[in-house]
Design a protein around this motif. Structure first.
Motif: not given
Length: 790
Positions: A566-567, A574-581, A584-586, A617-621
C-alpha cells in the motif's frame, strides 16, 4: 637432467606453479626456508598467476618439499592449486634464491586485510622495540592488503605505501629472507612510515592538558573517556567512536549521525571485557580473534556484575544482541590500551552514505558529528567496511562480507571450469559484484545501497578498479531482472554483447547451491527464498518463493500469498500500511472493527484515511501485489506496536520482533493455510485471526512473537511436505534476507531435517542481497556452458 622419480635418489628438476592467496603473505620466504631445509636448489618469484618455483634436487627431497609446503603454509596464505611439470633444461643453480616479481597476465588473488598478529601486537607494547607505540606496525602475517592495493603483483610500488621510502633498518628487514617482514609490502616504522595526528573538528588548538598523554593516539582514549566523539581513520575507512557506556555520548552520536535506531557496532580491547556483557562460545571466540576479525553478533546477558558499567541501551535498542569486534590494527590496540570498557565504533558517514576514506572529505562531511579527528597520511585506495557475522547452530553465518574476507575467491563447484569470464552486477541493496575467471568467483566487498548517489559513485569506482586489478574482460554480463535497478542499468552500459537477466530469487538459491558445492549437473533442488522484494518473471513483485531449481532454470511451485504494498515503497518505511493491506486481504473491515474495536492497532488504522487507502487497494493505485515474506514480518510487528508509524532502517520491525521470541517449546504455533490456485500459496488469514484474538485477551508480545515464528516455520515445512507429493527432491536451500532470522532458520531447518532432507544454508556469503552476485555469476556461467560458449 633426469626427471624419472622412480629412483628417489636421482636428481630431478621441476617447475611448480602455485595459485591462490600466495602474494603478500610470506609465501616466498616459506618456500625459501623449506627449500633450504630440503637441500634443494632453484628460485622462486611472484608473477600475475601467483608464485612460480623452479627447483632441483633428489626426487625424495622434492616430494618432501611439496608435502611440507602444503602443511606449513603461512597463516594468511591459501593454496588453491599446485601444478608440477618437469624442467628438461634447467639453469645451473648453486643455491636457492628469491627472484624479483614479474608482471604478466593477472591470475592470482588479492589477500584480504588481516588483523594485527600476536608478534606485531607484542612489539607495539614493548618499550625496547623500534615499533613501540607505532600505529602502523605490520608484517607478512598481518596488516593492510586490499585497502591499499592499486595493481597486481602485490608489490610496494603498486600500493599506497609507494609514497614512503623505507629507512635502512626497514629495508634490511624487508630484504632478509629469514625475517618475518621479508617482502612485507607495507613495512614501515616511526622513522620512515605513515604518521597519525589529532586535531579538533573546529580547527582550534588542542588544549594544554592533552599534552600529558603519551602521543596523539593515546590522547584519543582520554577524549573517549571524557565523552567526546572522535573520528578515527583506520585501515579501510574512517569510523566514529565514543564511550559505549556513556548514555549522553551515544545519544549525541545518534542525533548528529541521523542514525536513530539501527544498532551500533562495538569494540573492546579484549575478550574479558566482552564477556562481561555477552555470552561467547568457542566458535565466536575463534572468529573474534581470527585474522578476519569481524564484528560478531553475540547474545546479550540479562544481568552483568554490579561493578560493570552498563552499555547504553541506545547502542542497540530493543534487541537482545550486541555486535562486538576486537582491535584489528595497532592503532586500535593503542587507543584502547587504557580503556576498560567498550567503545562504539561505527562507520564514519551520514546515515546511508558510504564510509569516508579521504581526510579532506571526512573533515567536510564529519565535522558536524565528530569533536576530534585522528587521521593519518596512508591513503586508503579501497573502501572496506567491517564484516559482520554470527554463529547459528555452531556454524558461521556471514551477514556482511567485507574486511577480512573479501576479495578471497570462492571456487565454483565441479562443472564450471569451462565457463567464460563473466561479470555479475549484483542487486540494488547491500550490493556486491562478482568476477568469474577459470572457475573462481571473486566477490567484491560490501558496497552498500546503490539508491544513494555517493554509494553508486563508489560502486563505479570499485568496479573499475577490480576490472583493472584482475585485468578482467568479461565476455558476458549477469544482471538482476529488475529493469530499474541501477546495477542493471550500469551493466547494460558496459558494452558487452552477451547479457543474462537473472531472476532475483533464482540467484539467491544459486548462490546457496554454489557455496555448498552443488555441482553443475546436480538434479534440481527445492529453494526457499524469503526476502523483501525481487522482480518476478511475470512482472510482479516476489519475496516468499518455493522454487524447484538447478543452475540453468527453475520452476515456481509455491509462494506466500501476494498482498498489496500500500503506497508502493512507502510500505517499507511505514509498516502499518502492510498491516492494513494484510487485514483487508483477509477480512471485512466493518466486521473486524466491531469484533476488535478495543485493540490499539484497530484504533490506529481507523484513524488513517481509509477511504483513500481502500480506493488505492481496489484500483491498484501505487499498490502492487507482492508475495513478500519481509512485508509479512513488518505487518505482524506493526500490529504489535513495533515500528508501527515508521521504520528507520531496513528490517527493523523483523529484527525487533525476533528479539521478543521466548520459550519456544512452551508456545503453540499460529495456523496458516495452504491454498492451491493455480499454484500453492500460504494463506495467513488464520494466523491473523489467532493473533488478533491473542491481542484482545492480553497475551504478551513475547508469546505472540514466538507463536508467529513457530507458526511460520511449521507452515513452510508443511508446504515442503505438500510439494514432495508431486516433485522429487532431497535437498532444500534456505536463502534470502529473511533467513538471517535465527529463530526462523533454526526452526525450519529442524523440521526439514526430521523429513530426512538435506538442508543447505549460507556460510561463505550473506543470505541477503550481498550474496546475490555469486548466484548471478553461477547461473550465467551455467547458461554459457549449456550454449557451448567458451
Amino acid at each position: 637432467m633426469i626427471t624419472n622419480i622412480n629412483n628417489p635418489n636421482l636428481n630431478i628438476a621441476e617447475e611448480i606453479r602455485v595459485r591462490g592467496i600466495v602474494q603478500g603473505v610470506g609465501f616466498r620466504p616459506t618456500v625459501y626456508r623449506l627449500a633450504k631445509l630440503c637441500s634443494l636448489r632453484g628460485e622462486v618469484w611472484n608473477d600475475g598467476e601467483g608464485v612460480l618455483i623452479r627447483i632441483v634436487g633428489t626426487a625424495e627431497a622434492v616430494e618432501t618439499f611439496i608435502d611440507k609446503l602444503q602443511k606449513e603454509c603461512p597463516p594468511l596464505a591459501k593454496i588453491e592449486a599446485i601444478a608440477r611439470s618437469p624442467l628438461s633444461h634447467p639453469p645451473t643453480y648453486t643455491d636457492f634464491t628469491i627472484t624479483q616479481s614479474i608482471s604478466n597476465q593477472i591470475k592470482t588473488s588479492i589477500t584480504p586485510d588481516a588483523a594485527t598478529c600476536p608478534e606485531c601486537k607484542a612489539e607495539i607494547f614493548d618499550p625496547f622495540s623500534r615499533w613501540y607505540r607505532y600505529p602502523f606496525t605490520n608484517c607478512t602475517h598481518c596488516g593492510p592488503r586490499l585497502s591499499i592495493v592499486r595493481a597486481i603483483p602485490y608489490d610496494r610500488r603498486n600500493t599506497s605505501m609507494a609514497n614512503f621510502t623505507m629507512c635502512s633498518d626497514c629495508a634490511k628487514e624487508y630484504a632478509d629472507v629469514t625475517n618475518r617482514r621479508f617482502h612485507a609490502q607495507p613495512v614501515a616504522c616511526h622513522i620512515c612510515g605513515p604518521k597519525a595526528w589529532l586535531k579538533r573538528a573546529d580547527g582550534k588548538p588542542i588544549v594544554s592538558d592533552m599534552f600529558s598523554m603519551l602521543d596523539d593516539v593515546d590522547a584519543v582514549c582520554t577524549l573517549l573517556q571524557r565523552g567526546e566523539i572522535v573520528a578515527i581513520k583506520g585501515i579501510g575507512g574512517i569510523h566514529l567512536a565514543c564511550d559505549a557506556t556513556n548514555k549522553m555520548a551515544v545519544q549525541k552520536l545518534r542525533e548528529r549521525k541521523h542514525r536513530y535506531h539501527k544498532p551500533f557496532a562495538l569494540m573492546a580491547k579484549n575478550l574479558e571485557i566482552i564477556e562481561k556483557y555477552c555470552f561467547i562460545n568457542e566458535l565466536e571466540k575463534e572468529l573474534l580473534q581470527s585474522a578476519a576479525a569481524p564484528i560478531v553478533l553475540l547474545q546479550l546477558k540479562d544481568k552483568t556484575e554490579e561493578t560493570t558499567k552498563p552499555i547504553a541501551a541506545s547502542v542497540a535498542p530493543n534487541i537482545k544482541s550486541l555486535g562486538f569486534m576486537l582491535p584489528y590494527t595497532p592503532l586500535h590496540h593503542l587507543i584502547l590500551r587504557r580503556m576498560e570498557r567498550p567503545i562504539v565504533l561505527t562507520s564514519g558517514n551520514i546515515s546511508d552514505e558510504p564510509q569516508c576514506i579521504n581526510n579532506e572529505v571526512a573533515k567536510d562531511k564529519l565535522s558536524q558529528i565528530a569533536d576530534y579527528f585522528l587521521l593519518h597520511n596512508r591513503e586508503i585506495i579501497n573502501r572496506v567496511d567491517d564484516s559482520v557475522v554470527k554463529v547459528v547452530g555452531n556454524r558461521l553465518q556471514v551477514l556482511r562480507r567485507a574486511r577480512g574476507y573479501a576479495p578471497a575467491p570462492i571456487r565454483l563447484p565441479s562443472g564450471f571450469e569451462e565457463a567464460p569470464p563473466i561479470l555479475a552486477m549484483g542487486s540494488e541493496l547491500k550490493n556486491t559484484f562478482c568476477l568469474l575467471r577459470e572457475g573462481e568467483a571473486i566477490l567484491s566487498q560490501h558496497l552498500g545501497d546503490l539508491e544513494n548517489a555517493a554509494a553508486l559513485t563508489a560502486y563505479r569506482e570499485t568496479l573499475e578498479l577490480y576490472l583493472h586489478l584482475f585485468e578482467h574482460k568479461p565476455e558476458a554480463i549477469a544482471l538482476d531482472l529488475h529493469p530499474e535497478y541501477l546495477s542493471t542499468k550500469l551493466g547494460k552500459e558496459l558494452g558487452v554483447d552477451r547479457i543474462y537477466s537473472i531472476q532475483h530469487h533464482h540467484a539467491h538459491i544459486a548462490a546457496c547451491m554454489a557455496e555448498n558445492g552443488i555441482n553443475l549437473e546436480n538434479k534440481p533442488i527445492l529453494g526457499i527464498a524469503l526476502d523483501g522484494l525481487g522482480y518476478g518473471e511475470d512482472g510482479t513483485l516476489w519475496g516468499g518463493e518455493f522454487l524447484l531449481a538447478d543452475y540453468r532454470s527453475y520452476q515456481r511451485l509455491a509462494n506466500f500469498k501476494p498482498v498489496a504494498m500500500l503506497g508502493g515503497e512507502q510500505a517499507i518505511y511505514q509498516p502499518w500500511r502492510n498491516t492494513y493491506a494484510h487485514l483487508m486481504a483477509g477480512f471485512n473491515w466493518d466486521e473486524l472493527a466491531v469484533k476488535y474495536r478495543e485493540l490499539e492497532i484497530v484504533k490506529f488504522l481507523d484513524r488513517q484515511p481509509r477511504s483513500l487507502l481502500n480506493q488505492m487497494l481496489a484500483k491498484r493505485i501505487n499498490s502492487p501485489l507482492a508475495s513478500s515474506a519481509g512485508r509479512l514480518f513488518d505487518a505482524v510487528a506493526a500490529a504489535l506496536g513495533i515500528c508501527r508509524d515508521s521504520a528507520s532502517y531496513e528490517g527493523q520491525g523483523a529484527i525487533e520482533l525476533e528479539a521478543l521470541v521466548d520459550n519456544i517449546d512452551e508456545e503453540t504455533a499460529y495456523p496458516f493455510e495452504i491454498i492451491s490456485a493455480p499454484i500453492f500459496y500460504l494463506e495467513p488469514r488464520p494466523m491473523w485471526q489467532a493473533l488478533l484474538t491473542d491481542l484482545q485477551t492480553g497475551v504478551s508480545q513475547n508469546a505472540i512473537a514466538t507463536r508467529f515464528h513457530l507458526g511460520l516455520a511449521k507452515a513452510i515445512a508443511s508446504m515442503v511436505v505438500r510439494l514432495r507429493e508431486t516433485h522429487s527432491f532431497t535437498q532444500v536451500a534456505l536463502t534470502g534476507g529473511v533467513f538471517q532470522n535465527q529463530v526462523l532458520l533454526e526452526q525450519v531447518s529442524k523440521q526439514l531435517n526430521v523429513m530426512s532432507l538435506t538442508v543447505l544454508t549460507h556460510s561463505l556469503v550473506p543470505a541477503n542481497d550481498g550474496g546475490l552476485s555469486l548466484g548471478q555469476v553461477a547461473i550465467a556461467a551455467a547458461k554459457s556452458i549449456q550454449k557451448g560458449i567458451k
